[in-house]
Design a protein around this motif. Structure first.
Motif, PDB file in Angstrom:
ATOM      1  N   LEU A 439       0.826  -1.213   0.000  1.00 13.08           N
ATOM      2  CA  LEU A 439       0.000   0.000   0.000  1.00 13.08           C
ATOM      3  C   LEU A 439       0.860   1.263   0.000  1.00 13.08           C
ATOM      4  N   GLY A 440       1.930   1.265   0.783  1.00 12.84           N
ATOM      5  CA  GLY A 440       2.820   2.423   0.791  1.00 12.84           C
ATOM      6  C   GLY A 440       3.493   2.618  -0.540  1.00 12.84           C
ATOM      7  N   GLY A 441       3.908   1.515  -1.179  1.00 14.30           N
ATOM      8  CA  GLY A 441       4.533   1.612  -2.494  1.00 14.30           C
ATOM      9  C   GLY A 441       3.571   2.115  -3.546  1.00 14.30           C
ATOM     10  N   LEU A 442       2.315   1.643  -3.487  1.00 16.03           N
ATOM     11  CA  LEU A 442       1.313   2.113  -4.443  1.00 16.03           C
ATOM     12  C   LEU A 442       1.057   3.609  -4.292  1.00 16.03           C
ATOM     13  N   CYS A 443       0.989   4.071  -3.039  1.00 16.77           N
ATOM     14  CA  CYS A 443       0.798   5.511  -2.806  1.00 16.77           C
ATOM     15  C   CYS A 443       1.983   6.308  -3.350  1.00 16.77           C
ATOM     16  N   ALA A 444       3.194   5.775  -3.150  1.00 17.88           N
ATOM     17  CA  ALA A 444       4.397   6.507  -3.548  1.00 17.88           C
ATOM     18  C   ALA A 444       4.525   6.630  -5.060  1.00 17.88           C
ATOM     19  N   ILE A 445       4.176   5.565  -5.795  1.00 15.88           N
ATOM     20  CA  ILE A 445       4.362   5.606  -7.252  1.00 15.88           C
ATOM     21  C   ILE A 445       3.071   5.916  -7.996  1.00 15.88           C
ATOM     22  N   SER A 446       2.008   6.243  -7.275  1.00 17.17           N
ATOM     23  CA  SER A 446       0.721   6.511  -7.922  1.00 17.17           C
ATOM     24  C   SER A 446       0.795   7.694  -8.878  1.00 17.17           C
ATOM     25  N   GLY A 447       1.688   8.635  -8.581  1.00 16.05           N
ATOM     26  CA  GLY A 447       1.827   9.793  -9.468  1.00 16.05           C
ATOM     27  C   GLY A 447       2.352   9.430 -10.838  1.00 16.05           C
ATOM     28  N   SER A 448       3.072   8.298 -10.941  1.00 13.81           N
ATOM     29  CA  SER A 448       3.583   7.847 -12.235  1.00 13.81           C
ATOM     30  C   SER A 448       2.499   7.151 -13.050  1.00 13.81           C
ATOM     31  N   PHE A 450      -1.178   7.791 -12.390  1.00 13.07           N
ATOM     32  CA  PHE A 450      -2.336   8.683 -12.541  1.00 13.07           C
ATOM     33  C   PHE A 450      -1.852  10.133 -12.652  1.00 13.07           C
ATOM     34  N   PRO A 451      -2.013  10.766 -13.812  1.00 11.64           N
ATOM     35  CA  PRO A 451      -1.539  12.139 -14.008  1.00 11.64           C
ATOM     36  C   PRO A 451      -2.076  13.119 -12.970  1.00 11.64           C
ATOM     37  N   ALA A 452      -3.288  12.898 -12.477  1.00 12.30           N
ATOM     38  CA  ALA A 452      -3.859  13.827 -11.500  1.00 12.30           C
ATOM     39  C   ALA A 452      -3.082  13.827 -10.191  1.00 12.30           C
ATOM     40  N   LEU A 456       2.689  13.854  -6.394  1.00  6.84           N
ATOM     41  CA  LEU A 456       3.273  12.927  -5.431  1.00  6.84           C
ATOM     42  C   LEU A 456       4.659  12.453  -5.856  1.00  6.84           C
ATOM     43  N   ASN A 457       4.951  12.535  -7.164  1.00  7.22           N
ATOM     44  CA  ASN A 457       6.282  12.143  -7.629  1.00  7.22           C
ATOM     45  C   ASN A 457       7.379  12.977  -6.989  1.00  7.22           C
ATOM     46  N   GLN A 458       7.025  14.223  -6.628  1.00  8.45           N
ATOM     47  CA  GLN A 458       8.019  15.114  -6.055  1.00  8.45           C
ATOM     48  C   GLN A 458       8.418  14.708  -4.640  1.00  8.45           C
ATOM     49  N   ILE A 459       7.586  13.914  -3.983  1.00  5.84           N
ATOM     50  CA  ILE A 459       7.875  13.525  -2.601  1.00  5.84           C
ATOM     51  C   ILE A 459       7.630  12.020  -2.410  1.00  5.84           C
TER      52      ILE A 459
END
Length: 482
Positions: A439-448, A450-452, A456-459
């Motif tokens: 779940l943490g990994g999905l949150c971290a890379i979700s910006g890659s 989902f464009p919206a 999150l890619n910045q952090i």
């Protein structure tokens, strides 16, 4: 002090009546007794000096300036990123120093004796990837040296699998050089690092002195103003910090692989403070100042040190400078990439692999990554960095939460080597850690994905660390044991 080779050291059993599962234990994974740990703060500092000085870190300043930052803002980003890295590694290194165990054993406390293979294989993949990329940097240097000493070398230009024959020859020499070092024993690397780290600083200082003379000062890059302001500056600054952390996110996880050789917590803390943030703050302006001089000499910045050596066109400078690049690359590769990858591979097959066998396996797998293709697309490397930092941030968060909050720095070390101990989890799987990691990994890379959510890619590293750490404590606290 020599760098201790795990398999060559005398092992003392944890307890005379202890029995360990052979799928979890061999001599290379065994705890190092306190009286056999030889490193002081100088060893730790010089090892970090050798690792921080590499082409990827050198060129990272170019990536930041390309985003629109001024030279001074680049230094601010480096200062913030490496300060965060130092604190993270200082804490994550403590278990290695206290118990003498490597990362692949420590991680069993949270992920379970079988589930630990998930972060271990991820870390091993990253280590081999970085070995491959760094070794190709040395390949460029060897190629430049041979082409300078023997002009006919460059005549072997027939392309094979996207690379010329002469570059293939240079790559073979670099791989053989790594193999030669590993064959002669990793225990010699400590002495090697005592020379390599300071030597690269000295050479860098000489190059900086030359650049100051050519530029009659800091040069044009330091006078170039920032093009980022307001919210654009804030988001880009956060992304720059995350990118810098991404270069070392792998080592923030497996720092126990080094700290297990250190005599005390004081030594590992002082050594890392000198070797990591302080060295980075010295090395980065060296890179910017040297590159700034190339703008005056050639009309455009040259960030790749090998390209700079060739552009200068002085045979002695090319050969000597190329040799230093090879030395620096060998320094970072053996300690930061080959060594962790070896432990990770041994952890997968402890009955079959030892340190030497796994080191040769790393060399073979490194070629399969085809690093020459990555170098032709610099943006791809930074994209990989974002993904890596996003996935390894959760591992770091879980490790810190487990060791400091859940375990309160207390481990039953012998049970880390048995499937029937308190760290087994559910049939060998630490379910809270695995859920938190996913779940943490999905949150971290979700910006890659989902464009919206691209912000999150910045952090990504911070998101992964925070979400996984908190979630892990929430899931594991009710079933906590020491």
């Amino acid at each position: 002090m020599g760098f201790p080779s795990p398999s060559s050291r005398v092992r003392l059993p944890i307890a005379m009546n202890e029995t360990f599962d052979p799928s979890l234990y061999n001599e290379d994974l065994a705890p190092i007794p306190p009286d056999q740990r030889q490193w002081g703060w100088i060893n730790m500092a010089t090892i970090w000096m050798g690792m921080v000085h590499n082409i990827v870190v050198y060129e990272a300043a170019a990536g930041l300036m390309a985003l629109g930052f001024s030279a001074m803002e680049c230094l601010e980003i480096v200062a913030v990123a490496y300060a965060i890295l130092f604190v993270t590694m200082w804490f994550n290194a403590r278990a290695g120093t206290r118990y003498g165990i490597p990362f692949c054993v420590l991680i069993r406390a949270s992920f379970g004796t079988r589930g630990a293979q998930v972060p271990v294989l991820l870390r091993g993949f990253c280590a081999i990837f970085w070995f491959s990329v760094q070794a190709y940097a040395a390949t460029q240097a060897i190629d430049a040296i041979l082409g300078t000493v023997w002009p006919g070398w460059n005549a072997f230009s027939t392309p094979v699998l996207g690379m010329s024959l002469h570059r293939w020859g240079a790559l073979a020499l670099v791989w053989l050089l790594h193999g030669w070092v590993m064959n002669h024993g990793i225990e010699r690397i400590g002495n090697f690092e005592l020379v390599a780290g300071p030597l690269v600083i000295i050479v860098g200082a000489c190059a900086t002195g030359w650049a100051l003379k050519v530029g009659h000062g800091l040069g044009p890059l330091f006078s170039t103003p920032s093009t980022l302001h307001g919210w654009a500056f804030v988001t880009a600054f956060a992304g720059g910090v995350t990118g810098m952390i991404g270069m070392w996110a792998t080592f923030a996880v497996n720092i126990p692989d080094l700290s297990r050789f250190v005599r005390s917590q004081r030594d590992q803390a002082i050594g890392q403070a000198i070797g990591l943030p302080l060295t980075a703050l010295i090395f980065t302006p060296m890179a910017i100042i040297t590159t700034s001089a190339t703008v005056l000499l050639f009309g455009h910045p040259i960030w790749n040190p090998v390209d700079l050596l060739l552009a200068l066109g002085h045979p002695v400078v090319t050969v000597a400078g190329g040799a230093v690049i090879v030395l620096a690359t060998l320094s970072v590769n053996v300690v930061a990439n080959i060594m962790p990858a070896c432990y990770d591979l041994i952890n997968v097959l402890p009955r079959t692999l030892n340190f030497h066998r796994s080191s040769y396996l790393v060399l073979i797998l490194g070629v399969a990554f085809m690093p020459w293709l990555w170098f032709s697309e610099a943006g791809s490397i930074f994209h990989i960095l974002d993904i890596v930092s996003g996935l390894l941030g959760p591992v770091t968060g879980i490790m810190l939460a487990d060791y400091f909050v859940l375990r309160r720095e207390k481990l039953a070390v012998s049970e880390l080597y048995r499937h029937d101990g308190r760290y087994e989890g559910k049939r060998g799987w630490g379910v809270p850690a695995l859920i938190s990691f996913v779940l943490g990994g999905l949150c971290a890379i979700s910006g890659s994905v989902f464009p919206a959510l691209s912000a999150l890619n910045q952090i990504s590293w911070f998101v992964g660390l925070g979400v996984s750490g908190v979630l892990y404590l929430a899931l594991a606290w009710p079933q906590r044991t020491r």
